[in-house]
Design a protein around this motif. Structure first.
Motif, PDB file in Angstrom:
ATOM      1  N   PHE A   1     -12.113   2.064   4.298  1.00  0.00           N
ATOM      2  CA  PHE A   1     -12.895   2.758   5.326  1.00  0.00           C
ATOM      3  C   PHE A   1     -12.925   1.969   6.640  1.00  0.00           C
ATOM      4  N   ALA A   2     -11.828   1.304   6.957  1.00  0.00           N
ATOM      5  CA  ALA A   2     -11.748   0.555   8.212  1.00  0.00           C
ATOM      6  C   ALA A   2     -11.862   1.505   9.397  1.00  0.00           C
ATOM      7  N   SER A   3     -12.456   1.030  10.487  1.00  0.00           N
ATOM      8  CA  SER A   3     -12.537   1.824  11.706  1.00  0.00           C
ATOM      9  C   SER A   3     -11.133   2.170  12.176  1.00  0.00           C
ATOM     10  N   GLN A   4     -10.970   3.407  12.657  1.00  0.00           N
ATOM     11  CA  GLN A   4      -9.659   3.909  13.082  1.00  0.00           C
ATOM     12  C   GLN A   4      -9.565   3.947  14.611  1.00  0.00           C
ATOM     13  N   PRO A   5      -8.407   3.627  15.177  1.00  0.00           N
ATOM     14  CA  PRO A   5      -7.239   3.040  14.513  1.00  0.00           C
ATOM     15  C   PRO A   5      -7.529   1.614  14.049  1.00  0.00           C
ATOM     16  N   ILE A   6      -6.790   1.171  13.053  1.00  0.00           N
ATOM     17  CA  ILE A   6      -7.102  -0.098  12.384  1.00  0.00           C
ATOM     18  C   ILE A   6      -6.526  -1.291  13.149  1.00  0.00           C
ATOM     19  N   LYS A   7      -7.408  -2.172  13.567  1.00  0.00           N
ATOM     20  CA  LYS A   7      -6.984  -3.392  14.254  1.00  0.00           C
ATOM     21  C   LYS A   7      -6.652  -4.482  13.230  1.00  0.00           C
ATOM     22  N   GLU A   8      -5.856  -5.447  13.636  1.00  0.00           N
ATOM     23  CA  GLU A   8      -5.516  -6.571  12.769  1.00  0.00           C
ATOM     24  C   GLU A   8      -6.763  -7.324  12.311  1.00  0.00           C
ATOM     25  N   SER A   9      -7.794  -7.324  13.143  1.00  0.00           N
ATOM     26  CA  SER A   9      -9.038  -8.038  12.828  1.00  0.00           C
ATOM     27  C   SER A   9      -9.844  -7.375  11.707  1.00  0.00           C
ATOM     28  N   SER A  10      -9.436  -6.168  11.272  1.00  0.00           N
ATOM     29  CA  SER A  10     -10.132  -5.485  10.179  1.00  0.00           C
ATOM     30  C   SER A  10      -9.837  -6.102   8.818  1.00  0.00           C
TER      31      SER A  10
ATOM     32  N   THR B   1     -12.481  -7.279   5.755  1.00  0.00           N
ATOM     33  CA  THR B   1     -13.849  -6.979   6.179  1.00  0.00           C
ATOM     34  C   THR B   1     -14.566  -6.010   5.246  1.00  0.00           C
ATOM     35  N   ASP B   2     -13.864  -5.418   4.266  1.00  0.00           N
ATOM     36  CA  ASP B   2     -14.497  -4.453   3.357  1.00  0.00           C
ATOM     37  C   ASP B   2     -13.572  -4.218   2.166  1.00  0.00           C
ATOM     38  N   MET B   3     -13.975  -3.316   1.265  1.00  0.00           N
ATOM     39  CA  MET B   3     -13.215  -3.060   0.044  1.00  0.00           C
ATOM     40  C   MET B   3     -11.910  -2.317   0.337  1.00  0.00           C
ATOM     41  N   LEU B   4     -10.934  -2.532  -0.561  1.00  0.00           N
ATOM     42  CA  LEU B   4      -9.634  -1.889  -0.445  1.00  0.00           C
ATOM     43  C   LEU B   4      -9.646  -0.523  -1.129  1.00  0.00           C
ATOM     44  N   GLU B   5      -8.599   0.266  -0.865  1.00  0.00           N
ATOM     45  CA  GLU B   5      -8.405   1.526  -1.584  1.00  0.00           C
ATOM     46  C   GLU B   5      -8.040   1.192  -3.042  1.00  0.00           C
ATOM     47  N   PRO B   6      -8.840   1.637  -4.029  1.00  0.00           N
ATOM     48  CA  PRO B   6      -8.610   1.251  -5.431  1.00  0.00           C
ATOM     49  C   PRO B   6      -7.234   1.607  -5.972  1.00  0.00           C
ATOM     50  N   THR B   7      -6.645   2.724  -5.513  1.00  0.00           N
ATOM     51  CA  THR B   7      -5.371   3.157  -6.101  1.00  0.00           C
ATOM     52  C   THR B   7      -4.207   2.236  -5.778  1.00  0.00           C
TER      53      THR B   7
ATOM     54  N   GLY C   1      -6.260   9.529  -2.084  1.00  0.00           N
ATOM     55  CA  GLY C   1      -6.033   8.192  -1.530  1.00  0.00           C
ATOM     56  C   GLY C   1      -6.925   7.966  -0.319  1.00  0.00           C
ATOM     57  N   THR C   2      -6.550   7.032   0.518  1.00  0.00           N
ATOM     58  CA  THR C   2      -7.327   6.699   1.708  1.00  0.00           C
ATOM     59  C   THR C   2      -7.443   7.918   2.630  1.00  0.00           C
ATOM     60  N   PRO C   3      -8.649   8.211   3.144  1.00  0.00           N
ATOM     61  CA  PRO C   3      -8.818   9.387   4.006  1.00  0.00           C
ATOM     62  C   PRO C   3      -7.957   9.348   5.261  1.00  0.00           C
ATOM     63  N   ARG C   4      -7.834   8.158   5.846  1.00  0.00           N
ATOM     64  CA  ARG C   4      -7.035   8.043   7.065  1.00  0.00           C
ATOM     65  C   ARG C   4      -6.493   6.627   7.188  1.00  0.00           C
ATOM     66  N   LYS C   5      -5.256   6.504   7.625  1.00  0.00           N
ATOM     67  CA  LYS C   5      -4.665   5.188   7.884  1.00  0.00           C
ATOM     68  C   LYS C   5      -3.843   5.269   9.162  1.00  0.00           C
ATOM     69  N   LEU C   6      -4.462   4.912  10.266  1.00  0.00           N
ATOM     70  CA  LEU C   6      -3.769   4.878  11.547  1.00  0.00           C
ATOM     71  C   LEU C   6      -3.893   3.468  12.103  1.00  0.00           C
TER      72      LEU C   6
END
Length: 316
Positions: free
Chosen positions: A115-124, A127-133, A271-276
């Motif tokens: 659930f990283a903030s979109q678009p995803i910066k390298e600094s993310s 910072t939080d849990m990964l996509e389990p799949t 899977g992950t809702p969004r990955k940009l």
């Protein structure tokens, strides 16, 4: 890196590695080293150390990995974690010992939190849990990029990482269960067209959004990053544009010429809702993607038809 550099392209038979090798040859690089899995098992520490000691590559592009889609990552998590972790630890350490001047490790956008903030910066990162799949694959890739970062910090070697977004193009894997999103869609729509079926069913709801980058774009991005004198430890590579899975399916439908209906199967994981990826850092360092998605998919489908006709289509 210059035209006389001795470059080891690891994973040269995979989609990313073959794209890099193809691009390097096209711009004049000739001193290129490759080994397939039967010649060098990158999970074997002793074999990797012997290879690096004998060959002493000046530049390493680490595109080798055990990869797969949601299904494969769910069913074989131990294999994805062990093999990719072994590849990373063996090659980074052996390269450092043998005197490799530059090592570029290819990661994956799945290293970032679900659930990283979109678009995803390298600094993310972290910072939080990964996509389990695909957690197992992501953990191994995170370990690899951190190895490069810390070897650079501790030993002063120019080891760094590039995080590609979802890739597609020549050399992709069309296995019916282990393939990624786009080859899975191309295969399904092509077979449905040939069989004159009334519909094609895609996994999930079709609402998650994905950024897709042509592997030929990635190859250019890699050579550009390797030309930087002081690259970031971690840099994203993508297009900066995403589409819903349904929108991507519609593009594939048009390209293939399928005239039936697209159905969804919400019982399958999204899977992950969004990955940009945020690609502003790469743009700041002078490179941007140049292949539009529909053109890239059309070129890929043409390649798919040629490989299928010749019996050389990759499906492992």
């Amino acid at each position: 890196m210059n035209l006389s550099s001795k470059i080891y392209v690891a994973g040269h038979k995979g989609m990313a590695g073959s794209g890099v090798l193809r691009h390097l040859k096209s711009i004049g690089y000739e001193n290129l080293i490759t080994r397939d899995r039967s010649e060098l098992n990158l999970t074997n520490q002793a074999a990797v150390e012997t290879f690096f000691a004998n060959e002493k590559p000046e530049v390493v592009i680490m595109a080798a990995a055990k990869v797969g889609g949601i299904y494969a990552n769910n069913i074989y998590p131990a294999s994805f974690l062990y093999e990719n972790l072994a590849i990373a630890t063996n090659t980074v350490n052996a390269a450092s010992i043998s005197g490799t001047e530059r090592f570029l490790f290819l990661g994956s956008s799945c290293i970032y939190p679900k659930f990283a903030s979109q678009p995803i910066k390298e600094s993310s990162l972290l910072t939080d849990m990964l996509e389990p799949t695909n957690e197992a694959y992501a953990i191994a890739k995170i370990a690899g990029l951190k190895l490069c970062e810390y070897y650079r910090k501790q030993y002063g070697v120019l080891f760094h990482s590039l995080m590609p977004t979802n890739l597609y193009g020549q050399g992709d894997n069309y296995h019916p269960e282990n393939s990624h999103l786009l080859p899975a869609l191309i295969g399904r729509f092509h077979e449905a067209t040939v069989a004159n079926r009334e519909s094609v069913t895609i996994w999930g709801t079709g609402t998650p959004r994905r950024e897709l980058m042509n592997v030929d774009d990635l190859a250019e991005a890699i050579t550009h990053v390797l030309s930087l004198e002081d690259p970031p430890d971690l840099i994203n590579a993508g297009t900066g544009v995403d589409h819903s899975i349904m929108e991507i399916a519609e593009i594939v439908k048009r390209v293939v010429g399928f005239e039936g209906e697209i159905k969804t199967d919400p019982s399958k994981p999204d899977g992950t809702p969004r990955k940009l990826l945020d690609v502003s850092l790469l743009k700041k360092h002078g490179w941007s993607s140049g292949i539009p998605l529909e053109k890239g998919i059309a070129d890929t489908y043409e390649w798919y038809l040629q490989e299928r006709e010749s019996g050389n289509l990759r499906s492992v």
